[in-house]
Design an enzyme around this catalytic site. Structure first.
Site, short mmCIF file in Angstrom:
data_model
loop_
_atom_site.label_atom_id
_atom_site.label_comp_id
_atom_site.label_asym_id
_atom_site.label_seq_id
_atom_site.Cartn_x
_atom_site.Cartn_y
_atom_site.Cartn_z
CG MET A 270 5.89 34.54 44.34
SD MET A 270 5.20 34.19 42.69
CE MET A 270 5.90 32.56 42.40
CD GLU A 303 -0.67 33.89 45.83
OE1 GLU A 303 0.13 33.17 45.21
OE2 GLU A 303 -1.26 34.85 45.29
ZN LIG Z 1 -1.44 33.06 41.19
#
Ligand SMILES: [Zn+2]
Length: 817
Positions: A270, A303
């Site tokens: 994330m 990311e």
């Molecule tokens: Zn992504």
């Protein structure tokens, strides 16, 4: 007690628009207390929100899913009996407001926004948060929508021996009188609510200065030897990525500190600003293969690309989530091929991810890349191979269409104009259009608002292009490569760069050659069928094409033909095994082995499976002699082994390779040779704190009813298999296609499960359903699954996965018959 999440409302696009028109958020000061989590389950927070209102006197609401302990607006206590559906009504707003809400969250064990996790080996506790799309409201009160960005200032109280990680570095860490320490963090820049983070626990830390940035890597104590083993590579790719993106986007990453935190029981990674959270499954317990390292580099760069595209400039609403993801995936492959050791990233992308997009795009789960998202609950409904990978291929096509230089120029003005704000697809397209000096409106609609894949065929010297919906085909920028056979392989005679319009494009300059490769270099997203005389040679001589990406075009075409019933499984296997016998590019060797394995064991009639697996095993045995391909070859052999000499080779190699030892044990178990004592011995030898998952996998592979029942219980009832890579690994052990008769009833049980499944967050749910989808079934299953997909009894994310499963398995059954 009722689950507050079950009754919390999903924010609609209209509500978000209304709220963004009414208020502007200046800053959040958020005090979090995680001290109780050392022993218990309670996360405490007090959120102070400074915001202005454009229409004093008006009413709105703030999101808070959890127990509201107290709330006041402009120093006036709010009536807590009015709190409902995860919303606190706010009436009588003034031009400038201060809202203070204290709340508690005790749902910290399911992984929905916050997870408290206990290491099975040393019993240490770690806590992570992850908020996309609307998890922040479970952690504290906030206006949880992407276009209400604000400065966040965090103060976190944690147990004495814990480290707290957030988006910025800690300004100061103080001892508290009442126990533990208080971590006060520097203000963030203006960020959306879904990219802020608080992780806490007794983390192991590594930190280095690289390229003007302070890079941090963190993991739990029990995994520190794996992090230390891989740290140099992680630091290097991080430094390479920050330099590449900083240059291409003409904005250096604005913060000195860039941390990456590897945590347990987490799916994927994330893009929290300055503090990316990862699943620690990527800290492989045995030295990673090239493919695993390449994949990890791609995730790292994906990311990182979000720091610019997503965090710095954020989509206004979730209907542009596809763009956010497609762009990050595109940018990661681009950076990987241009700036890291993984030069064959585009070939590897075609061999694996782009193939998945083609597959989904030919079935009922196909959809336009861009779809409407009426409320947040639908944000992830179309979060799939189309969104990520077709989206990525489409952006790559856009770059080929306008040229890389122009594309970069457009990106630079996009980041310059929208930094720290929000933007929409139209803003990106007009920036690139302005750089290119052309209107991209038609390009945008034809590529983003229409489902399905165009087919480009070469007939004589004419390209014929068709769209599955019968409409005007998209414009394609592609290359046609022409090759002649020589003793040294296929040699390029020439190439044409073509921009197609409409259904017919003439190629008067096409040279005479033995083989024409359509979509040479994989510039566009299309199914390609070269002319009849080229096709046979392309399939039989694919191994002799000079570039990995074109070998992937050839194998991809063969797979496309297999799935559409135009090529027999045996012929596909001939093609891919010939390539595999000599393929040198490590990025495509692993996906090709994977395709060959699926063709042999899933797409072949049962009677032919042993013979075909044996042929694959022969190729794997040969390749196992080459150091660069040894691991991939041995892992494949572990799925295909049948002869005593196979097992002898594997057992020798597994002596100092625990991962391989587990794989061999899975194979033996699937053949009915389960050895409980050997499993116990290996379990004792494996230092991995999650080694018990491997033992469960071995047991799940057994061709006996009780073993399947036990595995089912662990997966669906106890939810004992963590999200992320452990889930597909476990599912692969369970669903051995050759155990067809035993597995068909379980395939039916899968349909019962997905009707009732809930909890754990939408992303995790999608992963469970996707990975635990059966690999074999009967006709009755196809009927039931398609009825279920067409009913209202399943969540959107489940529907998509069912549609993909029905489409794929019906093609498998046809190929087997
Ligand atoms: Zn992504």
């Amino acid at each position: 007690m009722t689950d507050p999440a079950a009754t919390s409302a999903s924010l609609t696009q209209q509500e978000a628009q209304d709220r963004a028109a009414l208020i502007e958020v200046d800053r959040y000061d958020i005090r979090v207390d995680v001290r109780e989590l050392a022993e218990g389950d309670r996360w405490l927070a007090t959120s102070s929100i400074v915001f202005s209102c454009r229409e004093p006197g008006a009413t709105t609401f703030v999101d808070c899913v959890g127990e509201v302990l107290s709330a006041s607006l402009n120093d006036i206590p709010l009536d807590l009996s009015s709190v409902a559906g995860g919303r606190i009504p706010l009436a009588g707003l003034e031009a400038d407001n201060v809202l203070v809400v204290s709340s508690a969250q005790t749902d910290t064990g399911s992984g929905d926004a916050i997870l408290r996790s206990v290491d099975p080996q040393d019993k240490l506790v770690y806590v992570w948060s992850s908020f996309e799309p609307d998890g922040a409201r479970r952690a504290w009160a906030c206006f949880d929508q992407p276009d209400l960005k604000a400065v966040h200032g965090f103060q976190v109280s944690a147990p004495q021996e814990w480290t707290v990680l957030s988006n910025t570095g800690p300004e100061v860490v103080l001892d508290r009188d009442d126990g533990g320490r208080l971590w006060i963090f520097e203000d963030t820049p203006r960020l959306s609510t879904y990219v802020v983070v608080v992780n806490a626990g007794p983390f192991h830390e590594l930190r280095e200065e690289r390229g003007g940035h302070s890079l941090g890597l963190y993991c739990r104590q029990s995994l520190k030897s794996y992090l230390e083993r891989d740290a140099e590579e992680l630091f290097t790719v991080t430094e390479q990525g920050l330099a590449f993106f900083g240059d291409r986007f003409a904005v250096p990453f604005p913060q000195q500190r860039y941390d990456q935190v590897f945590v347990p029981d987490f799916g994927g990674a994330m893009e929290n600003w300055g503090c990316v959270t990862w699943t620690d499954s990527v800290l492989h317990r045995t030295p990673p293969t090239y493919g695993e390292r390449q994949f990890r580099a791609l995730v790292l760069l994906h990311e990182m690309a979000h720091m610019w595209f997503g965090d710095l400039v954020t989509m206004r609403w979730w209907d542009d989530l596809w763009l956010n993801e497609a762009f990050a995936s595109f940018a990661s492959t681009w950076a990987s091929a241009s700036a890291t050791e993984y030069h064959d990233a585009w070939a590897a992308f075609l061999a694996e991810e782009q193939r998945l997009a083609y597959q989904q795009d030919m079935g009922p789960a196909s959809h336009p890349i861009r779809t409407s998202v009426p409320d947040v609950g639908h944000a992830f409904a179309s979060f799939d191979a189309i969104t990520y990978f077709k989206g990525q291929a489409t952006l790559a096509q856009l770059m080929a269409y306008v040229s890389e230089e122009t594309f970069v120029e457009g990106l630079r003005s996009y980041f310059r104009d929208h930094a720290y704000g929000n933007a929409e697809l139209g803003d990106l397209m007009s920036a690139i259009g302005a750089a290119a000096g052309q209107d991209l409106a038609e390009w945008t609609t034809s590529w983003l608002d229409r489902a399905g894949t165009d087919t480009i065929s070469l007939v004589g010297t004419t390209l014929l292009i068709s769209s599955p919906d019968g409409g005007e085909p998209r414009r394609h920028a592609l290359r046609v490569g022409s090759y002649n056979r020589t003793d040294d392989g296929l040699e390029k005679r020439g190439e044409l760069l073509v921009q197609t319009t409409g259904t017919t494009t003439y190629l008067p300059d096409l040279p005479v050659a033995d083989v024409h490769v359509l979509n040479d270099g994989d510039l566009t997203f299309a199914a390609v069928r070269t002319d009849e005389s080229s096709l046979q040679l392309l399939l039989s001589e694919a191994a002799r094409l000079p570039e990995a990406v074109n070998r992937a075009v050839a194998v991809g075409t063969a797979w496309d033909m297999l799935t559409k019933g135009e090529l027999a499984t045996g012929d596909f296997l001939e093609c891919v095994l010939a390539v595999l016998a000599t393929e040198q590019s490590p990025g495509v060797v692993e996906p090709f082995f994977g395709l060959a394995l699926r063709a042999a064991e899933q797409w072949s009639p049962a009677v032919l499976v042993p013979r075909r697996l044996a042929r694959l095993a022969d190729v794997a045995v040969t390749r196992a002699d080459e150091p660069d391909h040894r691991t991939a070859a041995l892992q494949t052999l572990a799925w295909a082994a049948s002869q005593p000499e196979h097992f002898e080779l594997l057992d020798d190699a597994a002596e100092d390779d625990v991962d391989l030892a587990w794989r061999v044990m899975v194979r033996r178990a699937s053949l009915g040779r389960y050895d409980e004592a050997a499993v116990a011995e290996l379990l004792a030898r494996d230092p991995d704190p999650e080694a018990h998952l491997r033992a469960w996998g071995v047991s799940a592979a057994r061709p006996v009813e009780e073993a399947k029942a036990e595995a089912w219980e662990r997966f669906w009832r106890e939810r004992a298999v963590p999200a992320g890579p452990p889930t597909p690994a476990f599912a692969l052990c369970f669903w051995r296609p050759v155990q067809h008769d035993l597995l068909v009833p379980w395939a039916h049980r899968f349909l019962d499960e997905v009707t009732n499944v809930s909890g754990g967050g939408l992303l995790a749910l999608g992963g469970m359903v996707r990975h635990m989808r059966p690999s074999t079934c009967d006709d009755a299953w196809l009927q039931r699954a398609s009825d279920l997909a067409n009913s209202d009894d399943v969540q959107p994310v489940v529907r998509t996965e069912l549609q993909i499963g029905v489409d794929m398995l019906s093609r498998v059954l046809r190929a087997r018959s």
